[in-house]
Design a protein around this motif. Structure first.
Motif, PDB file in Angstrom:
ATOM      1  N   UNK A 161       0.842  -1.180   0.000  1.00  0.00           N
ATOM      2  CA  UNK A 161       0.000   0.000   0.000  1.00  0.00           C
ATOM      3  C   UNK A 161       0.884   1.239   0.000  1.00  0.00           C
ATOM      4  N   UNK A 162       0.487   2.223  -0.774  1.00  0.00           N
ATOM      5  CA  UNK A 162       1.258   3.464  -0.890  1.00  0.00           C
ATOM      6  C   UNK A 162       0.352   4.654  -0.584  1.00  0.00           C
ATOM      7  N   UNK A 163       0.949   5.658   0.035  1.00  0.00           N
ATOM      8  CA  UNK A 163       0.235   6.894   0.340  1.00  0.00           C
ATOM      9  C   UNK A 163       0.888   8.022  -0.440  1.00  0.00           C
ATOM     10  N   UNK A 179      -2.718   0.980  -4.254  1.00  0.00           N
ATOM     11  CA  UNK A 179      -1.868  -0.212  -4.230  1.00  0.00           C
ATOM     12  C   UNK A 179      -0.542  -0.009  -4.941  1.00  0.00           C
ATOM     13  N   UNK A 180      -0.372   1.090  -5.658  1.00  0.00           N
ATOM     14  CA  UNK A 180       0.872   1.370  -6.362  1.00  0.00           C
ATOM     15  C   UNK A 180       1.251   2.830  -6.243  1.00  0.00           C
ATOM     16  N   UNK A 181       2.537   3.160  -6.350  1.00  0.00           N
ATOM     17  CA  UNK A 181       2.958   4.565  -6.206  1.00  0.00           C
ATOM     18  C   UNK A 181       2.416   5.461  -7.306  1.00  0.00           C
ATOM     19  N   UNK A 182       2.368   4.962  -8.532  1.00  0.00           N
ATOM     20  CA  UNK A 182       1.873   5.789  -9.636  1.00  0.00           C
ATOM     21  C   UNK A 182       0.398   6.118  -9.450  1.00  0.00           C
ATOM     22  N   UNK A 190       4.903   9.651  -3.426  1.00  0.00           N
ATOM     23  CA  UNK A 190       4.293   8.472  -2.798  1.00  0.00           C
ATOM     24  C   UNK A 190       5.318   7.770  -1.928  1.00  0.00           C
ATOM     25  N   UNK A 191       4.842   7.210  -0.835  1.00  0.00           N
ATOM     26  CA  UNK A 191       5.682   6.432   0.081  1.00  0.00           C
ATOM     27  C   UNK A 191       4.923   5.184   0.483  1.00  0.00           C
TER      28      UNK A 191
END
Length: 220
Positions: free
Chosen positions: A37-39, A121-124, A166-167
């Protein structure tokens, strides 16, 4: 219910404990190997127009700017705003957080900055969602001023102070495992005890188990 009765009930309903154990193992697997998971996040600030007295816009931040920003935030948090963001391609969980970059004595929402966050679910995907939210926010700020017929050279502008990034979310696996084990044990024990009491009560109330009292004939 004595400890001995509890132990007997758990032994009778051992299959409930086995089912709880399997569910707990499945939950522990997801804790140990969670889906990534990415924020994504970005910071947007409203700036007043450039004037001769205040050529640096960041030194002329006033409370009315924060009022405008908060009004736009309320619009985006409304059901209509949620539909607009969804139509713009924003998916998943997102948050609009007004930031207070002043001191502890600074009233809330005095500084007109906004932190936009999105989880994906992804950084992009996380960065894309944040960018689209910022675009919609900027359009609303401009639309409010257009509706009030504010001249273009005197309008408040929205500027991205921190570019979208994103992290990956890093959770505490030990706490997750401890919580999963506690929930599994409590759920298994409570479920076994409840099922045991339920089945025993049904067995007692069954028609075949009821005793019929008939009058005893008296021999004279």
């Amino acid at each position: 219910m004595s400890p001995g009765n509890v132990a007997d009930a758990l032994l009778r309903r051992w299959y409930v404990l086995v089912a709880a154990l399997l569910l707990t193992a499945a939950g522990a697997y997801h804790v140990v190997r969670p889906a990534p998971q990415y924020v994504g996040s970005a910071v947007v600030v409203l700036k007043p127009p450039v004037t001769q007295n205040q050529p640096n816009q960041l030194t002329n931040l006033q409370p009315p700017l924060a009022v405008l920003s908060y009004g736009v935030i309320r619009q985006l948090e409304s059901p209509a705003g949620a539909k607009e963001l969804k139509a713009a391609g924003v998916r998943g969980t997102y948050h609009l957080v007004p930031r207070n970059s002043g001191t502890s004595a600074t009233p809330r929402y005095l500084i007109p900055s906004l932190q936009v966050q999105s989880q994906a679910s992804g950084p992009e995907a996380a960065v894309t969602a944040v960018t689209r939210i910022v675009d919609v926010y900027t359009r609303h700020v401009d639309a409010v001023q257009k509706a009030e017929k504010v001249p273009a050279e005197a309008r408040i502008t929205a500027t991205v102070l921190t570019s979208p990034s994103a992290a990956q979310v890093q959770g505490d696996k030990m706490r997750g495992l401890a919580g999963t084990a506690l929930l599994g044990a409590a759920g298994g024990i409570v479920g076994a005890l409840w099922l045991d009491r339920y089945l025993l009560s049904r067995r007692k109330d069954a028609p075949g188990r009821r005793r019929r009292t008939e009058p005893v004939p008296v021999v004279s």
